[in-house]
Design a protein around this motif. Sequence first.
Motif, PDB file in Angstrom:
ATOM      1  N   ASP A 163     -81.472 -34.309-157.300  1.00 55.06           N
ATOM      2  CA  ASP A 163     -82.061 -35.351-156.291  1.00 55.06           C
ATOM      3  C   ASP A 163     -81.881 -34.811-154.739  1.00 55.06           C
ATOM      4  O   ASP A 163     -82.989 -35.147-154.212  1.00 55.06           O
ATOM      5  CB  ASP A 163     -81.673 -36.542-156.367  1.00 55.06           C
ATOM      6  N   GLU A 164     -80.817 -34.209-154.499  1.00 55.92           N
ATOM      7  CA  GLU A 164     -80.843 -33.974-152.974  1.00 55.92           C
ATOM      8  C   GLU A 164     -81.623 -32.604-152.767  1.00 55.92           C
ATOM      9  O   GLU A 164     -82.425 -32.558-151.710  1.00 55.92           O
ATOM     10  CB  GLU A 164     -79.303 -33.274-152.655  1.00 55.92           C
ATOM     11  N   GLN A 165     -81.702 -31.913-153.692  1.00 52.06           N
ATOM     12  CA  GLN A 165     -82.720 -30.379-153.727  1.00 52.06           C
ATOM     13  C   GLN A 165     -84.029 -30.915-153.302  1.00 52.06           C
ATOM     14  O   GLN A 165     -84.961 -30.419-152.747  1.00 52.06           O
ATOM     15  CB  GLN A 165     -82.419 -29.441-154.867  1.00 52.06           C
ATOM     16  N   ALA A 166     -84.671 -32.174-154.530  1.00 50.08           N
ATOM     17  CA  ALA A 166     -85.818 -32.429-154.253  1.00 50.08           C
ATOM     18  C   ALA A 166     -86.110 -33.094-152.939  1.00 50.08           C
ATOM     19  O   ALA A 166     -87.293 -32.871-152.346  1.00 50.08           O
ATOM     20  CB  ALA A 166     -85.808 -33.564-155.436  1.00 50.08           C
ATOM     21  N   ARG A 167     -85.254 -33.730-152.518  1.00 52.38           N
ATOM     22  CA  ARG A 167     -85.327 -34.469-151.158  1.00 52.38           C
ATOM     23  C   ARG A 167     -85.492 -33.338-149.902  1.00 52.38           C
ATOM     24  O   ARG A 167     -86.223 -33.387-148.991  1.00 52.38           O
ATOM     25  CB  ARG A 167     -84.272 -35.368-150.571  1.00 52.38           C
ATOM     26  N   PHE A 168     -84.862 -32.344-150.178  1.00 51.29           N
ATOM     27  CA  PHE A 168     -84.767 -31.182-149.242  1.00 51.29           C
ATOM     28  C   PHE A 168     -86.229 -30.612-149.499  1.00 51.29           C
ATOM     29  O   PHE A 168     -86.933 -30.383-148.007  1.00 51.29           O
ATOM     30  CB  PHE A 168     -83.669 -30.143-149.537  1.00 51.29           C
ATOM     31  N   PHE A 169     -86.819 -30.126-150.318  1.00 50.70           N
ATOM     32  CA  PHE A 169     -87.890 -29.392-150.425  1.00 50.70           C
ATOM     33  C   PHE A 169     -89.111 -30.515-150.068  1.00 50.70           C
ATOM     34  O   PHE A 169     -90.259 -30.127-149.643  1.00 50.70           O
ATOM     35  CB  PHE A 169     -88.331 -28.912-151.821  1.00 50.70           C
ATOM     36  N   GLU A 170     -88.877 -31.817-150.351  1.00 50.66           N
ATOM     37  CA  GLU A 170     -90.131 -32.702-149.943  1.00 50.66           C
ATOM     38  C   GLU A 170     -90.078 -32.662-148.282  1.00 50.66           C
ATOM     39  O   GLU A 170     -91.129 -32.910-148.041  1.00 50.66           O
ATOM     40  CB  GLU A 170     -89.590 -34.074-150.367  1.00 50.66           C
ATOM     41  N   HIS A 171     -88.892 -32.789-148.071  1.00 53.27           N
ATOM     42  CA  HIS A 171     -89.011 -32.878-146.459  1.00 53.27           C
ATOM     43  C   HIS A 171     -89.621 -31.527-145.932  1.00 53.27           C
ATOM     44  O   HIS A 171     -90.322 -31.418-144.954  1.00 53.27           O
ATOM     45  CB  HIS A 171     -87.642 -32.788-145.765  1.00 53.27           C
ATOM     46  N   MET A 172     -89.245 -30.393-146.529  1.00 50.97           N
ATOM     47  CA  MET A 172     -89.949 -28.936-145.985  1.00 50.97           C
ATOM     48  C   MET A 172     -91.384 -29.124-146.104  1.00 50.97           C
ATOM     49  O   MET A 172     -92.150 -28.660-145.321  1.00 50.97           O
ATOM     50  CB  MET A 172     -89.626 -27.854-146.765  1.00 50.97           C
ATOM     51  N   LEU A 173     -91.937 -29.750-147.036  1.00 46.79           N
ATOM     52  CA  LEU A 173     -93.487 -30.131-147.390  1.00 46.79           C
ATOM     53  C   LEU A 173     -94.101 -30.821-146.383  1.00 46.79           C
ATOM     54  O   LEU A 173     -95.161 -30.654-145.804  1.00 46.79           O
ATOM     55  CB  LEU A 173     -93.966 -30.674-148.631  1.00 46.79           C
ATOM     56  N   THR A 174     -93.141 -31.808-146.033  1.00 53.52           N
ATOM     57  CA  THR A 174     -93.683 -32.974-144.847  1.00 53.52           C
ATOM     58  C   THR A 174     -93.700 -32.035-143.620  1.00 53.52           C
ATOM     59  O   THR A 174     -94.760 -32.392-142.988  1.00 53.52           O
ATOM     60  CB  THR A 174     -92.388 -34.006-144.803  1.00 53.52           C
TER      61      THR A 174
END
Length: 373
Positions: A163-174
């Motif tokens: 779930d932390e990885q998902a948040r990390f990459f979601e932030h990169m997309l943001t």
Amino acid sequence: MGKAPRTPTGSQGSRCLGIIAGFVLKLGRQSAGVTQEQLAEAAGVDTTTVQGWESGRRPLAAMQIGDFVRLRATLTRLGAPAAVGWHLNEAIEADLVLAAAVDASNRWIAPHQHPLAANVHRRSLTNLITWPITGAMPAQLRSLASTGRRRGPVATRPVLYSDEQARFFEHMLTLTEQSTTPESALLRRQAVYLLGFDGSADTREWLRSEWRRASQRRVADNDVPRLLEARSASVALATLGERDVLDGFTARLSDHPRPEAANLNYWAYWIGELRDDQVDDQFMLDTDPGSWGGVNLVQHLTQRVDPASPHLALNLHTLCALIASRPSLLTDWPHLRAPLAQAVEAGLSSNGLARVERDQFAGLHYALRIADR
């Protein structure tokens, strides 16, 4: 790639703030051959404090600077390599990037506040940031790992949960979608590069779209941001296995002398031949390529022209450009020739190379023959 999802407690970014530096501290302690208890005694703290540092529960980033400097000195006094202090500094920087991204997720952070835009990243820092995701130990830490004394099964890397990885990459997309000003160019391109470590279908499709957009735009000789947009998207897609996209980027480099020089300067900075830290990308155009040696870059690229490499097109192009601009590297530094000859032989013996790649290997072969005279 990390463990199964779990229910976070407290701030979702707070757990990540110390995991990389804590693991590097553990490697440094083990390289000195001392236990947690011995380090605690030498540092004048409780064993639970050392355990907290190494697990990341007590982030080194939260320490007072004086206490941190004393901890580094204690490690080297106990027998850890002198470089451990530098490794810890970089690991803390990586932790700050990781924690900011995981904590923010789809929330925007302005460039002047974001640790991802504090400076132009080098290979060593990027490999620390992605270590919990890829599981690949950064090259600069391998000497610590090889000298450490361990008992029983131990963790081999810092862990970032799914779930932390998902948040990390979601932030990169943001960051990539909301970084639209010249001031956010560095933040955007470094986020695009990090997206190359996300294997999700949505990210791959976004990168394809970014690559098409960046590749179709005309790049002037002095337009570093646009050049790097195309580079970051191409490298990220190649990391995900779509290696053909790098062909178009390298062709653009060949057409313009200033982008070619900028590419060489970037590589020199990436591996540390250009030592001064940079806060924006303009140095790639402003730096005289003759101001750095090139020996380390030849060695670095020689190890990375494996025909199976997803980045072969860029690595090989850059190596050829470097040798063409400085043929004296092969004549003045004869120890470079044997490893390069071996790499060239492997390349020429490989099937499935593009014609331009085979021609480049042949050009290197000829350069080696001239240097051997």
